[in-house]
Every structure is written in structure tokens, then in C-alpha cells.
Design a protein around this motif. Structure first.
Motif, PDB file in Angstrom:
ATOM      1  N   PRO A 196       0.767  -1.095   0.037  1.00  0.00           N
ATOM      2  CA  PRO A 196       0.130   0.073   0.055  1.00  0.00           C
ATOM      3  C   PRO A 196       0.840   1.252   0.037  1.00  0.00           C
ATOM      4  CG  PRO A 196      -0.904  -1.490   1.726  1.00  0.00           C
ATOM      5  CD  PRO A 196       0.462  -2.112   1.153  1.00  0.00           C
ATOM      6  N   MET A 197       0.663   2.451  -0.932  1.00  0.00           N
ATOM      7  CA  MET A 197       1.327   3.520  -0.882  1.00  0.00           C
ATOM      8  C   MET A 197       0.440   4.602  -1.880  1.00  0.00           C
ATOM      9  SD  MET A 197       4.413   2.738  -3.380  1.00  0.00           S
ATOM     10  CE  MET A 197       5.242   1.488  -2.444  1.00  0.00           C
ATOM     11  N   PRO A 198       0.353   5.405  -0.980  1.00  0.00           N
ATOM     12  CA  PRO A 198      -0.419   6.909  -1.777  1.00  0.00           C
ATOM     13  C   PRO A 198       0.365   7.346  -2.979  1.00  0.00           C
ATOM     14  CG  PRO A 198       0.246   7.616   0.392  1.00  0.00           C
ATOM     15  CD  PRO A 198       0.605   6.046   0.309  1.00  0.00           C
ATOM     16  N   ARG A 199       1.685   7.393  -2.867  1.00  0.00           N
ATOM     17  CA  ARG A 199       2.616   7.674  -3.803  1.00  0.00           C
ATOM     18  C   ARG A 199       3.951   7.173  -3.683  1.00  0.00           C
ATOM     19  NH1 ARG A 199       1.789  11.214   0.114  1.00  0.00           N
ATOM     20  NH2 ARG A 199       0.242  12.310  -0.878  1.00  0.00           N
ATOM     21  N   GLY A 200       4.803   7.431  -4.587  1.00  0.00           N
ATOM     22  CA  GLY A 200       6.263   6.695  -4.673  1.00  0.00           C
ATOM     23  C   GLY A 200       6.038   5.582  -5.570  1.00  0.00           C
ATOM     24  N   HIS A 201       4.902   5.335  -6.272  1.00  0.00           N
ATOM     25  CA  HIS A 201       5.235   4.131  -7.241  1.00  0.00           C
ATOM     26  C   HIS A 201       6.228   4.058  -8.258  1.00  0.00           C
ATOM     27  CE1 HIS A 201       0.882   5.173  -6.028  1.00  0.00           C
ATOM     28  NE2 HIS A 201       0.690   3.922  -5.836  1.00  0.00           N
ATOM     29  N   ALA A 202       6.761   5.253  -8.734  1.00  0.00           N
ATOM     30  CA  ALA A 202       7.845   5.046  -9.683  1.00  0.00           C
ATOM     31  C   ALA A 202       9.123   4.612  -9.067  1.00  0.00           C
ATOM     32  CB  ALA A 202       8.049   6.662 -10.318  1.00  0.00           C
ATOM     33  N   GLU A 203       9.481   5.014  -7.976  1.00  0.00           N
ATOM     34  CA  GLU A 203      10.490   4.386  -6.984  1.00  0.00           C
ATOM     35  C   GLU A 203      10.556   2.815  -6.768  1.00  0.00           C
ATOM     36  OE1 GLU A 203      10.139   8.913  -7.060  1.00  0.00           O
ATOM     37  OE2 GLU A 203       8.828   7.219  -6.354  1.00  0.00           O
ATOM     38  N   ALA A 204       9.128   2.711  -6.324  1.00  0.00           N
ATOM     39  CA  ALA A 204       9.007   1.190  -5.837  1.00  0.00           C
ATOM     40  C   ALA A 204       8.577   0.337  -6.807  1.00  0.00           C
ATOM     41  CB  ALA A 204       7.672   1.184  -4.898  1.00  0.00           C
ATOM     42  N   LEU A 205       8.247   0.571  -8.163  1.00  0.00           N
ATOM     43  CA  LEU A 205       7.838  -0.635  -8.858  1.00  0.00           C
ATOM     44  C   LEU A 205       9.022  -1.319  -9.296  1.00  0.00           C
ATOM     45  CD1 LEU A 205       5.822  -1.778 -10.711  1.00  0.00           C
ATOM     46  CD2 LEU A 205       6.051  -0.153 -12.521  1.00  0.00           C
ATOM     47  N   MET A 206      10.078  -0.759  -9.910  1.00  0.00           N
ATOM     48  CA  MET A 206      11.185  -1.610 -10.672  1.00  0.00           C
ATOM     49  C   MET A 206      11.904  -2.769  -9.763  1.00  0.00           C
ATOM     50  SD  MET A 206      10.515  -1.186 -13.618  1.00  0.00           S
ATOM     51  CE  MET A 206      11.636  -2.008 -14.222  1.00  0.00           C
ATOM     52  N   PRO A 207      12.263  -1.944  -8.291  1.00  0.00           N
ATOM     53  CA  PRO A 207      12.960  -3.051  -7.339  1.00  0.00           C
ATOM     54  C   PRO A 207      11.633  -4.109  -6.865  1.00  0.00           C
ATOM     55  CG  PRO A 207      13.447  -0.991  -6.757  1.00  0.00           C
ATOM     56  CD  PRO A 207      12.354  -0.816  -7.825  1.00  0.00           C
ATOM     57  N   MET A 208      10.282  -4.011  -7.049  1.00  0.00           N
ATOM     58  CA  MET A 208       9.425  -4.892  -6.716  1.00  0.00           C
ATOM     59  C   MET A 208       9.309  -6.013  -7.816  1.00  0.00           C
ATOM     60  SD  MET A 208       5.218  -4.498  -5.870  1.00  0.00           S
ATOM     61  CE  MET A 208       5.735  -3.349  -4.150  1.00  0.00           C
ATOM     62  N   LEU A 209       9.225  -5.425  -9.094  1.00  0.00           N
ATOM     63  CA  LEU A 209       9.359  -6.335 -10.254  1.00  0.00           C
ATOM     64  C   LEU A 209      10.740  -7.290 -10.216  1.00  0.00           C
ATOM     65  CD1 LEU A 209       8.338  -3.903 -13.138  1.00  0.00           C
ATOM     66  CD2 LEU A 209       7.018  -6.023 -12.424  1.00  0.00           C
ATOM     67  N   ALA A 210      11.919  -6.736  -9.969  1.00  0.00           N
ATOM     68  CA  ALA A 210      13.042  -7.210  -9.968  1.00  0.00           C
ATOM     69  C   ALA A 210      12.853  -8.502  -8.589  1.00  0.00           C
ATOM     70  CB  ALA A 210      14.034  -6.586  -9.495  1.00  0.00           C
ATOM     71  N   ASP A 211      12.481  -8.469  -7.604  1.00  0.00           N
ATOM     72  CA  ASP A 211      12.129  -9.263  -6.685  1.00  0.00           C
ATOM     73  C   ASP A 211      11.390 -10.452  -6.917  1.00  0.00           C
ATOM     74  OD1 ASP A 211      12.463  -9.901  -3.646  1.00  0.00           O
ATOM     75  OD2 ASP A 211      10.299  -9.202  -3.555  1.00  0.00           O
ATOM     76  N   ALA A 212      10.001  -9.766  -7.459  1.00  0.00           N
ATOM     77  CA  ALA A 212       9.101 -10.810  -8.061  1.00  0.00           C
ATOM     78  C   ALA A 212       9.487 -11.930  -8.842  1.00  0.00           C
ATOM     79  CB  ALA A 212       7.871 -10.331  -8.410  1.00  0.00           C
ATOM     80  N   LEU A 213      10.311 -11.311  -9.882  1.00  0.00           N
ATOM     81  CA  LEU A 213      10.927 -12.226 -10.967  1.00  0.00           C
ATOM     82  C   LEU A 213      12.126 -13.197 -10.485  1.00  0.00           C
ATOM     83  CD1 LEU A 213      11.456  -9.551 -13.934  1.00  0.00           C
ATOM     84  CD2 LEU A 213       9.991 -11.565 -13.790  1.00  0.00           C
ATOM     85  N   ALA A 214      12.874 -12.659  -9.309  1.00  0.00           N
ATOM     86  CA  ALA A 214      13.616 -13.354  -8.734  1.00  0.00           C
ATOM     87  C   ALA A 214      12.995 -14.694  -7.962  1.00  0.00           C
ATOM     88  CB  ALA A 214      14.477 -12.675  -7.933  1.00  0.00           C
ATOM     89  N   GLU A 215      11.997 -14.569  -7.306  1.00  0.00           N
ATOM     90  CA  GLU A 215      11.092 -15.438  -6.604  1.00  0.00           C
ATOM     91  C   GLU A 215      10.672 -16.446  -7.812  1.00  0.00           C
ATOM     92  OE1 GLU A 215       7.219 -16.409  -3.915  1.00  0.00           O
ATOM     93  OE2 GLU A 215       8.500 -14.326  -3.739  1.00  0.00           O
ATOM     94  N   ALA A 216      10.113 -16.082  -8.628  1.00  0.00           N
ATOM     95  CA  ALA A 216       9.707 -16.729  -9.717  1.00  0.00           C
ATOM     96  C   ALA A 216      10.665 -17.716 -10.496  1.00  0.00           C
ATOM     97  CB  ALA A 216       8.885 -16.172 -11.011  1.00  0.00           C
ATOM     98  N   GLY A 217      11.883 -17.179 -10.495  1.00  0.00           N
ATOM     99  CA  GLY A 217      12.929 -17.833 -11.227  1.00  0.00           C
ATOM    100  C   GLY A 217      13.350 -17.598 -12.525  1.00  0.00           C
ATOM    101  N   ILE A 218      12.702 -16.544 -13.152  1.00  0.00           N
ATOM    102  CA  ILE A 218      12.722 -16.396 -14.472  1.00  0.00           C
ATOM    103  C   ILE A 218      13.035 -14.728 -14.827  1.00  0.00           C
ATOM    104  CG2 ILE A 218      10.660 -17.953 -14.858  1.00  0.00           C
ATOM    105  CD1 ILE A 218       8.923 -15.372 -15.065  1.00  0.00           C
ATOM    106  N   GLY A 219      13.513 -14.529 -15.828  1.00  0.00           N
ATOM    107  CA  GLY A 219      13.730 -13.356 -16.286  1.00  0.00           C
ATOM    108  C   GLY A 219      12.665 -12.795 -17.239  1.00  0.00           C
ATOM    109  N   TYR A 220      12.898 -11.447 -17.541  1.00  0.00           N
ATOM    110  CA  TYR A 220      11.764 -10.858 -18.378  1.00  0.00           C
ATOM    111  C   TYR A 220      11.530 -11.348 -19.921  1.00  0.00           C
ATOM    112  CZ  TYR A 220      11.760  -6.749 -15.298  1.00  0.00           C
ATOM    113  OH  TYR A 220      11.488  -5.799 -14.420  1.00  0.00           O
ATOM    114  N   GLY A 221      12.624 -12.023 -20.263  1.00  0.00           N
ATOM    115  CA  GLY A 221      12.389 -12.955 -21.646  1.00  0.00           C
ATOM    116  C   GLY A 221      11.656 -14.204 -21.626  1.00  0.00           C
ATOM    117  N   ALA A 222      11.157 -14.516 -20.290  1.00  0.00           N
ATOM    118  CA  ALA A 222      10.040 -15.791 -20.199  1.00  0.00           C
ATOM    119  C   ALA A 222       8.619 -15.053 -19.910  1.00  0.00           C
ATOM    120  CB  ALA A 222      10.845 -16.511 -18.894  1.00  0.00           C
ATOM    121  N   ILE A 223       8.634 -13.947 -19.923  1.00  0.00           N
ATOM    122  CA  ILE A 223       7.064 -13.407 -19.985  1.00  0.00           C
ATOM    123  C   ILE A 223       6.669 -13.589 -21.463  1.00  0.00           C
ATOM    124  CG2 ILE A 223       5.799 -11.371 -19.300  1.00  0.00           C
ATOM    125  CD1 ILE A 223       6.975 -12.980 -16.910  1.00  0.00           C
ATOM    126  N   ASP A 224       5.378 -13.931 -21.513  1.00  0.00           N
ATOM    127  CA  ASP A 224       4.347 -14.108 -22.731  1.00  0.00           C
ATOM    128  C   ASP A 224       3.525 -12.875 -22.964  1.00  0.00           C
ATOM    129  OD1 ASP A 224       5.750 -16.765 -23.504  1.00  0.00           O
ATOM    130  OD2 ASP A 224       4.396 -17.351 -21.582  1.00  0.00           O
TER     131      ASP A 224
END
Length: 226
Positions: free
Chosen positions: A29-57
Motif C-alpha cells: 500500500p502506498m499513496p505515492r512513490g510508485h515510480a521508485e518502488a515498481l522496478m525493485p518490486m518487479l525484480a524481486d518478484a521475478l527472482a522468486e519466480a526464477g525467471i527473467g523478463y524474456g520468459a514473460i509471454d
């Protein structure tokens, strides 16, 4: 199909990766600050999934209505990822995503009502099957209640969203039945991914703005040449 969904349009920064019957979800939850939070969150989720952006369809993103800055952050990020990977992107409105989130609790006809401030509501109605029965709109509270009555949809209407209690109270004050199904202020990003899995991409995703921006170009000021 591997789908990556992003939501920064409302009161949270959320990411979901749908990998068949497995999912990875991040939501803060956050009212602002999405731009700073999004890319690290994406990297963290991809690391847990064990895939890179190239595996996204397929990529998915909420396109509004919502905050102007939040909508732009999510849409710009997904456009960039889709371009970099050569994969398609799908836009999902916040209203339909909130409806899908609520339907997981109870599959009924509902009104999604989001507080747009200034005594206005972002609103859309959906059938029990999840199909839209009106278009996304922005209405004043009293006009919204009157419009629902004219359409014959107010009786027994379940309302969900950040403005659900406000709308239900106004409906009851007008002598109509309404109940609060939920006061969600942001959708489940996994529901965004599920919607995108069933929707054919239709070119570049575009923001959905129901209100003109607050910032207005300044009128050309006279130049003082003294």
C-alpha cells in the motif's frame, strides 16, 4: 502462458506473475512513490519466480481511472517492457479489476464505486458473471444514485470500492437498497493477470482518463521589455 501484471493506478504498488497454476504476488500500500518502488518490486518478484523478463509471454497493466501520476508510471513501465521484449501488453481498467477481485468473494451483480474526490465517483456496473453493464464514468454522488434508479439497478445493489460506503449510505437515504460488498481501494494484481490471460492484445496500452488533468498550461504572459 506466463503473464506479468502491474498496478500503480490507485493506492498500492502491486505486481503479479502468473505461471500456469503458480503465482508470485507483491503488493505494498502506498499513496505515492510508485515510480521508485515498481522496478525493485518487479525484480524481486521475478527472482522468486526464477525467471527473467524474456520468459514473460504477456504483460498487463491497469490503465485507469486512477491517479494521473500512478497511471502514467504503470503504463510507461509496461510499454517499455513490452517494447524491450517484443511481447504484447494488455490494458485492464481499475474498475473491472476491482470487480473481478470482489467476485472472488461473492459472484453478484455489483456497482464498483471509487472515490474520485471533489464529491465525484468513478463508477461502473457489472453483472453477476462479471460482464460490464455500463461504461466507466465519473459522476457526482447524487447524479450517480439517480442514474442507477433510472436504470433499474439500484435495488439490492452490492457496492464495492473505496466509495462503497458513501454510495450505499446515499442510496439508503434515497430509500433504495444497497449493501457494501467491500471497500477495496486497489485490486488484487493476480486478477489483473487472469483478465489479461483471456483478452487478446490490441496494440499499445493507453491510459483511461475520465477527468481532465488538474495542471493547466499557463496563459502566455506579456513580456516586460523595460
Amino acid at each position: 502462458m506466463n503473464i506479468l501484471a502491474v498496478d500503480t493506478a490507485l493506492s498500492a504498488c502491486s505486481v503479479a506473475i502468473l505461471l500456469g497454476d503458480r503465482a508470485v504476488v507483491r503488493c505494498e500500500p502506498m499513496p505515492r512513490g510508485h515510480a521508485e518502488a515498481l522496478m525493485p518490486m518487479l525484480a524481486d518478484a521475478l527472482a522468486e519466480a526464477g525467471i527473467g523478463y524474456g520468459a514473460i509471454d504477456r504483460f498487463a497493466v491497469t490503465v485507469g481511472p486512477g491517479t494521473f501520476t500512478g497511471v502514467r508510471v504503470g503504463v510507461a513501465a509496461v510499454r517499455g517492457l513490452a517494447l524491450a521484449t517484443g511481447r504484447p501488453a494488455v490494458g485492464v481498467t481499475t474498475l473491472e479489476a476491482l470487480a473481478a477481485t470482489a467476485r472472488r468473494r461473492e459472484a453478484v451483480a455489483m456497482l464498483v464505486a471509487m472515490d474520485a474526490r471533489r464529491d465525484e465517483i468513478y463508477a461502473q456496473t457489472f453483472s453477476a458473471e462479471g460482464e460490464p453493464t455500463s461504461r466507466p464514468q465519473i459522476r457526482r454522488l447524487d447524479d450517480l444514485i439517480d442514474g442507477l434508479a433510472d436504470a433499474g439497478t439500484a435495488a439490492g445493489m452490492a457496492v464495492v470500492g473505496s466509495a462503497a460506503e458513501m454510495v450505499a449510505d446515499a442510496a439508503r437515504a434515497a430509500g433504495r437498497e444497497a449493501r457494501v460488498l467491500g471497500t477495496d481501494s486497489a485490486p488484487d494484481p493476480l486478477e489483473i493477470a487472469r483478465i489479461a490471460s483471456e483478452r487478446a492484445p490490441e496494440g499499445p496500452v493507453r491510459p483511461l482518463y475520465l477527468r481532465a488533468p488538474d495542471a493547466k498550461p499557463q496563459a502566455h504572459a506579456a513580456i516586460d521589455r523595460r
